[in-house]
Design an enzyme around this catalytic site. Structure first.
Site, PDB file in Angstrom:
ATOM      1  N   LYS A 182      20.155 -74.685 -17.648  1.00 51.30           N
ATOM      2  CA  LYS A 182      18.881 -74.947 -18.335  1.00 51.30           C
ATOM      3  C   LYS A 182      17.711 -74.499 -17.461  1.00 51.30           C
ATOM      4  O   LYS A 182      17.476 -75.059 -16.391  1.00 51.30           O
ATOM      5  CB  LYS A 182      18.719 -76.440 -18.639  1.00 51.30           C
ATOM      6  CG  LYS A 182      17.530 -76.669 -19.568  1.00 51.30           C
ATOM      7  CD  LYS A 182      17.018 -78.070 -19.580  1.00 51.30           C
ATOM      8  CE  LYS A 182      16.032 -78.359 -18.495  1.00 51.30           C
ATOM      9  NZ  LYS A 182      14.756 -77.603 -18.580  1.00 51.30           N
ATOM     10  N   GLY A 234      14.667 -78.728  -8.042  1.00 52.29           N
ATOM     11  CA  GLY A 234      13.445 -79.231  -8.668  1.00 52.29           C
ATOM     12  C   GLY A 234      12.830 -80.296  -7.793  1.00 52.29           C
ATOM     13  O   GLY A 234      13.023 -80.293  -6.572  1.00 52.29           O
ATOM     14  N   SER A 235      12.108 -81.216  -8.418  1.00 50.61           N
ATOM     15  CA  SER A 235      11.368 -82.203  -7.643  1.00 50.61           C
ATOM     16  C   SER A 235      12.293 -83.279  -7.092  1.00 50.61           C
ATOM     17  O   SER A 235      13.347 -83.577  -7.654  1.00 50.61           O
ATOM     18  CB  SER A 235      10.296 -82.837  -8.534  1.00 50.61           C
ATOM     19  OG  SER A 235      10.919 -83.464  -9.626  1.00 50.61           O
ATOM     20  N   GLY A 239      15.413 -85.311  -8.791  1.00 50.62           N
ATOM     21  CA  GLY A 239      16.658 -85.254  -8.023  1.00 50.62           C
ATOM     22  C   GLY A 239      17.224 -86.647  -7.771  1.00 50.62           C
ATOM     23  O   GLY A 239      18.432 -86.877  -7.870  1.00 50.62           O
ATOM     24  N   GLU A 256      18.646 -79.324  -4.476  1.00 51.27           N
ATOM     25  CA  GLU A 256      17.660 -78.561  -3.694  1.00 51.27           C
ATOM     26  C   GLU A 256      16.299 -79.066  -4.137  1.00 51.27           C
ATOM     27  O   GLU A 256      15.857 -78.758  -5.243  1.00 51.27           O
ATOM     28  CB  GLU A 256      17.770 -77.059  -4.008  1.00 51.27           C
ATOM     29  CG  GLU A 256      19.094 -76.433  -3.653  1.00 51.27           C
ATOM     30  CD  GLU A 256      19.207 -76.089  -2.179  1.00 51.27           C
ATOM     31  OE1 GLU A 256      18.237 -76.322  -1.430  1.00 51.27           O
ATOM     32  OE2 GLU A 256      20.272 -75.603  -1.784  1.00 51.27           O
ATOM     33  N   CYS A 290       9.176 -74.163  -2.588  1.00 55.50           N
ATOM     34  CA  CYS A 290       9.622 -75.433  -1.999  1.00 55.50           C
ATOM     35  C   CYS A 290       9.597 -75.390  -0.482  1.00 55.50           C
ATOM     36  O   CYS A 290       9.359 -76.388   0.163  1.00 55.50           O
ATOM     37  CB  CYS A 290      11.013 -75.764  -2.502  1.00 55.50           C
ATOM     38  SG  CYS A 290      12.100 -74.363  -2.374  1.00 55.50           S
ATOM     39  N   GLU A 387       3.835 -83.013  -1.218  1.00 60.99           N
ATOM     40  CA  GLU A 387       3.946 -81.615  -1.596  1.00 60.99           C
ATOM     41  C   GLU A 387       2.885 -81.301  -2.649  1.00 60.99           C
ATOM     42  O   GLU A 387       2.812 -81.960  -3.679  1.00 60.99           O
ATOM     43  CB  GLU A 387       5.338 -81.399  -2.194  1.00 60.99           C
ATOM     44  CG  GLU A 387       5.662 -79.971  -2.432  1.00 60.99           C
ATOM     45  CD  GLU A 387       7.079 -79.793  -2.933  1.00 60.99           C
ATOM     46  OE1 GLU A 387       7.522 -80.593  -3.787  1.00 60.99           O
ATOM     47  OE2 GLU A 387       7.743 -78.845  -2.489  1.00 60.99           O
TER      48      GLU A 387
END
Ligand code: NAD
Length: 475
Positions: A182, A234-235, A239, A256, A290, A387
């Site tokens: 996705k 992703g974030s 996660g 990740e 990232c 971030e």
């Protein structure tokens, strides 16, 4: 700065259909009644590019079932046969790279010179690299007869849409797994074009399934009982949710997640090179990276020289049309991301840091943010800890290597770091003590399919890339 004439890449090299279905079992199909549709826009102009199907729970069922049916025959193929498909995909990506680069810049907002010269070559390189592993799995160091896991559910973010797809799909297929992937809801198009490439390569139906949609679709996919492996980029927030939902199941998981990398400049560093590395570290891909070097740590004795050179260099950055070949900084990917960058920058102002941006005219339409630095930042500031995922750099100082290590490691993340010095011994000593998955020395944001990538702490676990990247897809 002298003016450049416009140098737009031609938009006509890519043909975007008005609407797209889901790619399940080798065909494009409309979403079931449990799904719907959404629009994807060009963030540089807010123009709607296409309407895209949003997969509901029934569609997720269909995609997982197709991947399950395809798994037996695909995993039974000799590795050398699977490799042929991957090599074919890699070559088609190269042949269609101009079209894909323009598409990626349209849907994501990144400058064409990056999608053309960084993303697309790396996408092809990942498929070539893992194609080479497909018939050598017994020599990868994971036992004599490593087995694929089964159906992999893969969810990716919007910052490098096609590259993250390549990082996920290439090793999974090489190892004999089948996948349901996705893409992010703001950048679905290059994954749908990749589906077309799978057809062009005669990949057996069901080996790759692409389902589009937002977070709910992603959740239905990773929570589906029919998947054996979940790979998420992703974030950290999402996660964490996924780790919770996978806990207690037999699914394998790699994550990740985010980062807040320190880019550490010592006073003996070649300053001009370091400034290029600082600029590349935080302004590459609008800072939507990232592993971006979003915290600059400068040795106090070099502070004035570095800051003067950095500001001079930033004043030459061109912000604007992503399709112009001279553009350095393109559009912010979405209105939501733009408002998050504004919010955190305003917090930086209110916490007492000093904001500076070069003079630059931003286009009236679309989502834009000028390259920005904050000086006078301390460890306690939120802009030094959270971030921002945008073109915003926080500048801190240090006096000794110990202080640099202390500050660099003082973060919940641990994805990457950079060290700039002419002393090799100092580089090695720093790399040893920096708690980061990747440490670059006298360079930054260098990627290679042969090199593992991944984080410590809240940056996630597992490695992608290299021989290590196969481990996540083998039992
Ligand atoms: P995000 O976590 O909001 O979304 C990532 C993907 O997850 C999207 O496809 C989204 O639709 C999907 N998703 C959202 N909620 C979900 C849920 N509950 N279950 C399953 N899937 C869900 O992140 P984003 O805003 O798209 O991306 C930015 C973040 O990604 C940044 O924090 C960045 O650091 C991180 N990132 C990390 C890496 C890495 O390699 N470590 C690479 C790129 C981006």
């Amino acid at each position: 700065m002298f003016e450049y004439a416009p140098a737009p890449e031609s938009r006509s090299v890519v043909d975007i259909a008005p609407s797209y279905g889901l790619f399940i079992d080798g065909s494009f199909v409309p979403a079931s009644p449990s799904g719907g549709v959404f629009k994807t826009v060009n963030p540089a102009s807010e123009e709607v590019l296409a309407e895209v199907a949003s997969a509901g729970v029934e569609d997720v069922d269909l995609a997982v079932a197709a991947a399950r049916r395809a798994f037996g025959p695909w995993s039974a193929l000799p590795g050398a046969e699977r490799a042929k498909y991957l090599f074919r995909i890699a070559r088609i990506i190269q042949e269609r790279s101009r079209e894909l680069a323009v598409l990626e810049s349209l849907d994501n907002g990144k400058p064409i010179k990056e999608s053309r010269d960084v993303d697309l070559p790396l996408v092809a390189a990942h498929f070539f690299y893992y194609a080479g592993w497909a018939d050598k799995l017994a020599y990868a160091g994971y036992g004599q007869n490593p087995r694929p896991l089964g159906v992999a559910a893969q969810v990716i973010p919007w910052n490098f849409p096609l590259l993250m797809l390549a990082w996920k799909i290439a090793p999974a297929l090489a190892a004999g797994n089948t996948v349901v992937l996705k893409p992010a809801e703001t950048t679905p198009l290059s994954a749908l074009f990749f589906a077309d490439i799978c057809r062009q390569a005669d990949l057996p139906p069901g080996v790759v399934n692409i389902i589009t949609g937002a977070g709910e679709t992603g959740r239905a996919l990773v929570e589906h009982p029919g998947v054996d492996k979940v790979a998420f980029t992703g974030s950290t927030e999402v996660g964490r949710q996924i780790a919770g939902s996978v806990a207690g199941t037999r699914k394998r998981l790699t994550l990740e997640l985010g980062g807040k990398a320190a880019n550490i400049v010592f006073d003996d560093a070649p300053i001009d090179q370091a400034v290029e590395g600082i600029v590349n570290g935080i302004f590459f891909n609008q800072g939507h990276v990232c592993c971006a070097g979003s915290r600059l740590l400068v040795q106090e004795s070099a502070y004035d020289e570095v800051l003067t050179a950095l500001k001079r260099r930033m004043a030459t950055l061109r912000v604007g049309d992503p399709l112009d070949k001279n553009t350095d900084i393109g559009a912010i990917n979405s209105a939501a991301q733009l408002s998050r960058i504004h919010e955190l920058s305003e917090i930086g102002d209110s916490e007492g840091a000093q904001r500076w941006s070069p003079q630059c005219e931003l286009p009236a339409q679309g989502y834009w943010f000028a390259p920005t630095i904050f000086t006078g930042v301390t460890q306690a500031h939120r802009i030094a800890r959270e971030e921002i995922f945008g073109p915003v750099l926080s500048v801190l100082t240090f006096r000794t290597p110990d202080e640099a290590i202390e500050k660099a490691n003082n973060t919940p993340y641990g994805l990457s770091a950079g060290v700039w010095t002419e002393k090799g011994s100092l580089i090695l000593a720093m790399a040893d003590r920096l708690r980061a998955g990747v440490v670059w020395a006298n360079t930054f944001n260098k990627f290679d399919p042969t090199s593992p990538f991944g984080g410590y702490k809240e940056s996630g676990y597992g490695r992608e890339g290299g021989r290590h990247g196969l481990e996540a897809y083998l039992a």
